[in-house]
Design a protein around this motif. Structure first.
Motif, PDB file in Angstrom:
ATOM      1  N   GLU A   1      42.528  36.612  37.175  1.00 56.24           N
ATOM      2  CA  GLU A   1      41.500  37.610  37.048  1.00 56.24           C
ATOM      3  C   GLU A   1      42.074  38.408  35.749  1.00 56.24           C
ATOM      4  O   GLU A   1      41.043  38.786  34.915  1.00 56.24           O
ATOM      5  CB  GLU A   1      41.512  38.597  38.046  1.00 56.24           C
ATOM      6  CG  GLU A   1      40.745  37.895  39.340  1.00 56.24           C
ATOM      7  CD  GLU A   1      40.735  39.014  40.597  1.00 56.24           C
ATOM      8  OE1 GLU A   1      41.349  39.840  40.714  1.00 56.24           O
ATOM      9  OE2 GLU A   1      40.095  38.488  41.756  1.00 56.24           O
TER      10      GLU A   1
ATOM     11  N   ASN B   1      41.665  36.215  32.555  1.00 55.78           N
ATOM     12  CA  ASN B   1      40.168  36.084  32.295  1.00 55.78           C
ATOM     13  C   ASN B   1      39.611  37.349  31.308  1.00 55.78           C
ATOM     14  O   ASN B   1      38.568  37.133  30.788  1.00 55.78           O
ATOM     15  CB  ASN B   1      39.321  35.842  33.494  1.00 55.78           C
ATOM     16  CG  ASN B   1      39.511  34.230  33.850  1.00 55.78           C
ATOM     17  OD1 ASN B   1      39.778  33.546  33.329  1.00 55.78           O
ATOM     18  ND2 ASN B   1      39.208  33.881  35.116  1.00 55.78           N
TER      19      ASN B   1
ATOM     20  N   SER C   1      37.701  35.118  28.761  1.00 57.55           N
ATOM     21  CA  SER C   1      37.024  34.601  29.808  1.00 57.55           C
ATOM     22  C   SER C   1      36.416  33.192  29.124  1.00 57.55           C
ATOM     23  O   SER C   1      35.852  32.900  28.407  1.00 57.55           O
ATOM     24  CB  SER C   1      35.911  35.352  30.256  1.00 57.55           C
ATOM     25  OG  SER C   1      35.095  34.827  31.356  1.00 57.55           O
TER      26      SER C   1
ATOM     27  N   GLU D   1      34.279  31.339  30.562  1.00 55.69           N
ATOM     28  CA  GLU D   1      32.669  31.514  31.051  1.00 55.69           C
ATOM     29  C   GLU D   1      31.994  32.436  30.027  1.00 55.69           C
ATOM     30  O   GLU D   1      32.447  33.338  29.577  1.00 55.69           O
ATOM     31  CB  GLU D   1      32.530  32.141  32.521  1.00 55.69           C
ATOM     32  CG  GLU D   1      33.060  31.491  33.576  1.00 55.69           C
ATOM     33  CD  GLU D   1      33.026  32.243  34.815  1.00 55.69           C
ATOM     34  OE1 GLU D   1      32.316  33.224  34.931  1.00 55.69           O
ATOM     35  OE2 GLU D   1      33.637  31.941  35.704  1.00 55.69           O
TER      36      GLU D   1
END
Length: 166
Positions: free
Chosen positions: A81, A84, A88, A90
């Motif tokens: 976490e 990220n 990140s 994503e």
């Protein structure tokens, strides 16, 4: 001068295998290793033109070596976490400007598990994250995750004092 003011009977220094690390008021689960906490200061050399033929040295820039945390692989996502938040995988890979830097506390414990010393690392952020180690069907080892932290300073927590040992 006594090495231990409260426990004057004590002669041995603290061991290096009893410690905890936390950020966001949460301890890291399964932590097994922490690299050394280190500061180094560059030496600036100079020589006076009309002076003796010696090189003088002055303190220059100080830097703090990154630390590495190693923890056994569990379902705790604390390393992932935080990594990220820096970049990140994503979406657009943007940095979480509000949350990516944290204060990290390293606590040293005595053999009774009492906190005897604590250091706070300032403005820490993860620069490297290893989610899985090399996997080997022939090995007999614990799977380890690694998080490398950069930081901009550390200080001793003066509120933590030597506890009385029984």
């Amino acid at each position: 001068m006594a090495q231990f003011s409260t426990n004057s009977h004590r002669q041995d220094p603290y061991k290096n295998f009893k410690f905890k690390v936390k950020w966001d008021n949460r301890y890291v689960a399964g932590l097994s290793k922490l690299s050394a906490l280190k500061r180094s200061t560059e030496a600036i050399e100079w020589r006076e033109a009309g002076g003796p033929s010696i090189v003088r040295k002055l303190p220059g820039r100080s830097k703090f070596e990154p630390i590495s945390l190693e923890a056994g692989l569990t379902h705790d996502k604390q390393f992932l976490e935080w990594a990220n938040q820096v970049n990140s995988p994503e979406g657009d890979g943007a940095v979480s400007l509000r949350n990516y830097r944290k204060e990290v506390t390293v606590e040293v414990l005595n053999l009774q598990g009492q906190k005897v010393m604590a250091f706070t690392l300032s403005r820490a952020w993860p620069s490297e994250f290893q989610a899985l180690p090399e996997m080997d069907a022939n090995a007999n080892a614990v799977a380890i995750q690694t998080l490398k932290l950069e930081f901009e300073g550390f200080k001793l927590d003066e509120s933590v004092t030597e506890p009385s040992e029984s």
